[in-house]
Motif scaffolding. Structure first.
Motif, mmCIF file in Angstrom:
data_model
loop_
_atom_site.group_PDB
_atom_site.id
_atom_site.type_symbol
_atom_site.label_atom_id
_atom_site.label_comp_id
_atom_site.label_asym_id
_atom_site.label_seq_id
_atom_site.Cartn_x
_atom_site.Cartn_y
_atom_site.Cartn_z
ATOM 1 N N THR A 1 -10.990 6.701 1.832
ATOM 2 C CA THR A 1 -9.645 6.427 2.360
ATOM 3 C C THR A 1 -9.296 7.297 3.558
ATOM 4 N N PRO A 2 -9.524 8.607 3.534
ATOM 5 C CA PRO A 2 -9.198 9.415 4.720
ATOM 6 C C PRO A 2 -9.952 8.968 5.972
ATOM 7 N N GLN B 1 -8.312 5.740 7.262
ATOM 8 C CA GLN B 1 -7.028 6.069 7.885
ATOM 9 C C GLN B 1 -7.238 6.714 9.252
ATOM 10 N N GLU C 1 -5.884 5.358 12.879
ATOM 11 C CA GLU C 1 -5.039 6.192 13.724
ATOM 12 C C GLU C 1 -5.678 6.435 15.083
ATOM 13 N N ARG D 1 0.555 6.711 13.017
ATOM 14 C CA ARG D 1 0.305 7.300 11.709
ATOM 15 C C ARG D 1 0.079 6.182 10.697
ATOM 16 N N SER E 1 -1.237 5.037 6.611
ATOM 17 C CA SER E 1 -1.437 5.463 5.223
ATOM 18 C C SER E 1 -1.904 4.265 4.415
ATOM 19 N N GLY F 1 -2.462 3.103 0.364
ATOM 20 C CA GLY F 1 -2.190 3.477 -1.020
ATOM 21 C C GLY F 1 -3.385 3.331 -1.929
ATOM 22 N N THR G 1 0.731 1.250 5.425
ATOM 23 C CA THR G 1 1.847 1.444 6.359
ATOM 24 C C THR G 1 1.308 1.943 7.686
#
Length: 760
Positions: free
Chosen positions: A44-45, A48, A52, A58, A60, A62, A80
């Motif tokens: 996930t990181p 993301q 970005e 930014r 995110s 879930g 988001t």
């Protein structure tokens, strides 16, 4: 060859099958391991960070999920995206899912059978997408330096499906998108588009082709094929109360001229729209213009036509259009206000850039309306309007004619109820919300304005409107009776809206005789000075009256009261004080002063004074503007036909149905005492009836100067000469009558006091 020699050679299929089985197990194990890693959030990181880095916003996520199969599906939950530091994300996606073909990956391509999204909310408020200046150059430089990708290396998406999405505009309005589908997205062929959405209760559908959607130059639109946009029936009351859209269709071919057709209805009238928008489908291909356009709105014999061209359509710049209006029969547009019979109009619309549009050569002519204008509409930031409007003829009754009488009602057994609700103040909604739409600075002049049979009036003012706050200052109103000057303010930015009015007559005041159309039947003649300083809040005229604060006053000197409603009211008072009193003729009014101060809809008199040839009336009154009830008391000091009338008069009822009454005992006592004293002293016997209206000056207990100052709201002005001290000795000599002994006169005065009305 022996059987033992063949056995080793036959074992290789087994080894090959085992190798494939081992490879399959490793692949399956890897897929399960990948699924476990995705669902645990290990990647996930990284995802993301990639989003970005590509967007600058930014991001995110879930959660992640992977559904296994020949065509695995990757799912992202609660995604988001938005600017750093914004109070909420610009994009909210509860669920995003995509399937990927493994066979295409093995062959070196990327084929995505489907991309699905549910419940997306896209907020278009600029603050949610503002990026720091330092973020832009790095991304732009990266995009510029990157080599263009080959078409074969770009993905091919078979279908993109969007359900239950919402686009929230900057003002908070919501565009609902129940379904949107795009098929065959690639870098080599066009895509099929199909979309449905709802805005303000109206359903829209779009079908057509566009693309290729991959591979076109950044910052440009993809090529468009034939596009058809349709809108269903719906309410357009937010544009104009009662307006309804029946149908709207836009057909835009890639090479030919686009056509727009539609129909609108209001109050039984139907208006049809036909427009030729030129080859707008060529614009994405670099078409530079000029782009000719023509639109025509018709209803019956009435028509409005707009024709011209945009010289630089890519920039929407250098446009010039001619507007013509022809309304030979207003009945055809009965549902559309402000279009009187016989109206002709012309105007020229021009702009060099889309930030400023000028309306020149604007002219309207008709039997009820004649006007010219020169206006400029600014669209940079908040819309603004500037210029001038000159109206030389305006018949408000002709613009809003009374409805035609219907068939005579059948005879009823009981009388019909009275029309209306018994209130004087009308309950009219004030549509001031439209003041929030734009700012304005206009010079407005209107002459020849008529309504209700009134003589023509003229208005001249400077209009300033900023963020819903309207100011008409200076505000000059010219009537045949005189001039009024002041200022009008409306603040629509508050809820409820706020209103303020400052107005004062100029010179000697208003000639009441010239206001006969407005004061028909009142019977007042002379000059009346008017002053007002009022404030109120509310959505309707009655709500404003119920909250009214401020002052209002009317001052008159050397006026005259003739037969009419005011004389009828005075006669009612005299009849109550002295039954069977003869009807009066005209009365000279030395001064009249009337002033009220209002606080939260409660108006209390500050002066209520009349000095006339028959004496004085001084009183107090209050008016509850919330329910229009009246309460007050008048003290009379009059002499009529030789009768001294000094009794309190009570006021009650409502503005629509006022009541006048007296305390019967006091009235009869005081009037009888004056009548008996006058009779015994010989006044009635010696004065001719025609002369008995005179001689009342001796009853004056107050003078005009102070009441007039109050009625003028503190301003100085002309006042009648002060009355002399008690003028009883100045009465004309009477014929000789027997003098009554002093003791008898004392007895009569005492009798008068007992009855409640001693002489003063």
């Amino acid at each position: 060859m022996s059987a033992s020699a063949l056995k080793p050679a036959r074992r290789w299929p087994r080894y090959l099958a085992g190798a494939f089985a081992l490879l399959f197990l490793l692949l399956i194990g890897g897929v399960f391991a990948l699924r476990a890693a995705l669902e645990s959030g290990r990647f996930t990181p990284r995802i993301q960070a990639a989003i970005e880095s590509a967007t600058g916003y930014r991001a995110s996520i879930g959660g992640l999920g992977l559904a296994l199969g020949l065509v695995p599906k990757l799912e992202l939950r609660d995604v988001t995206l938005g600017a750093l530091g914004a109070d909420k994300p610009g994009l909210e996606a509860p669920r995003l899912a995509a399937t990927v073909s493994l066979f295409s990956l093995l062959s070196g391509g990327i084929e995505v059978p489907s991309v699905e999204a549910e419940g997306i909310k896209l907020h278009l408020a600029p603050a949610l997408w503002a990026l720091p200046a330092t973020e832009r150059p790095a991304r732009d430089a990266h995009a510029t330096s990157a080599a263009p990708r080959q078409a074969s290396a770009m993905p091919h998406i078979r279908r993109v499906s969007l359900r239950d999405a919402h686009i929230i505009l900057a003002g908070g309005r919501d565009i609902e998108i129940p379904a949107l589908t795009i098929r065959n997205i690639s870098a080599t062929s066009a895509s099929d588009l199909a979309a449905e959405w709802r805005f303000k209760g109206i359903a829209f559908t779009l079908t057509g082709t566009a693309g290729p959607l991959f591979g076109f130059a950044p910052g440009t639109l993809p090529p468009l094929g034939a596009i058809t946009l349709k809108a269903g029936a719906g309410d357009l009351g937010w544009l104009l109360p009662g307006l309804r859209l029946e149908a709207l269709e836009l057909v835009a071919p890639p090479d030919g001229e686009a056509r727009l057709t539609g129909a609108f209805t209001r109050a039984g009238s139907t208006a049809r729209l036909e427009a030729n928008l030129g080859p707008v489908g060529k614009l994405p291909y670099g078409f530079t213009g000029p782009l000719p356009m023509e639109a025509r709105l018709t209803s019956g014999d009435a028509s409005v036509t707009l024709s011209g061209a945009v010289a630089r359509p890519q920039a929407l710049a250098d446009g010039q259009f001619d507007l013509t209006m022809d309304v030979p029969d207003a009945a055809a547009l009965a549902g559309f206000p402000g279009l009187p019979r016989g109206l002709r109009g012309t105007a020229r619309l021009q702009w060099r850039d889309p930030q400023s549009i000028s309306l020149s050569r604007f002219q309207l002519t008709s039997p009820a309306l004649a006007a010219t204008a020169a206006l400029t509409l600014g669209l940079a930031g908040r819309p603004s309007l500037a210029g001038r409007i000159d109206i030389t003829r305006l018949d408000l009754d002709a613009l809003n004619p009374a409805p035609a009488p219907g068939p005579a009602p059948a005879a009823a057994s009981a009388p019909a109820a009275a029309a209306g609700d018994g209130r004087v103040i009308p309950d009219i909604a004030l549509p001031v919300a439209s003041l929030m739409a734009l700012d304005a600075e206009l010079a407005l002049a209107a002459r020849g304005v008529t309504s209700g049979g009134l003589p023509p009036i003229a208005v001249q003012t400077q209009l300033r409107l900023s963020n819903g706050a309207l100011a008409l200052a200076p505000f000059n109103l010219t009537l045949p009776a005189g001039r009024l000057a002041g200022q009008v303010n409306v603040n629509a930015a508050t809820n409820p809206a706020q209103y303020a009015l400052r107005l004062r007559s100029e010179g000697a005041g208003l000639d009441l005789a010239a206001l006969s159309g407005l004061l028909e039947g009142l019977g007042l003649r002379g000059q009346g000075e008017v002053a007002a300083d009022l404030r109120g809040v509310g959505a309707t005229t009655r709500a404003i009256a119920a909250s009214l604060n401020g002052e209002f006053g009317v001052a008159m000197i050397n006026a005259r009261l003739e037969q009419g409603k005011a004389m009828d009211a005075l006669s009612t008072v005299l009849t109550l004080l002295a039954p069977n009193t003869q009807r009066l003729g005209a009365i000279d009014l030395r001064c009249v002063a009337l002033a009220f101060g209002a606080e939260q809809g409660m108006a209390q008199s500050r002066t209520l004074f009349m000095d006339s040839a028959i004496g004085q009336i001084i009183g107090q009154a209050s008016i509850n503007l919330r329910d229009e009830s009246v309460n007050g008391r008048l003290n009379t000091n009059l002499r009529v036909f030789g009768l001294g009338l000094r009794a309190p008069v009570n006021l009650g009822g409502t503005l629509a149905a006022p009541r006048i009454g007296v305390a019967s005992g006091a009235a009869i006592g005081q009037t009888a005492a004056g009548l008996l004293a006058d009779t015994l002293t010989g006044r009635i016997a010696t004065d001719p009836i025609g002369n008995l209206l005179g001689g009342s000056d001796r009853n004056a207990a107050a003078d005009c100067a102070e009441p007039l100052r109050i009625a003028r709201l503190g301003a100085e002005g002309t006042v009648p000469a002060p009355r002399a001290a008690p003028e009883a000795g100045q009465e004309a000599p009477r014929p000789s009558v027997p003098a009554l002994p002093s003791p008898v006169q004392d007895v009569l005065r005492g009798l008068g006091g007992i009855l409640g009305g001693g002489r003063r």
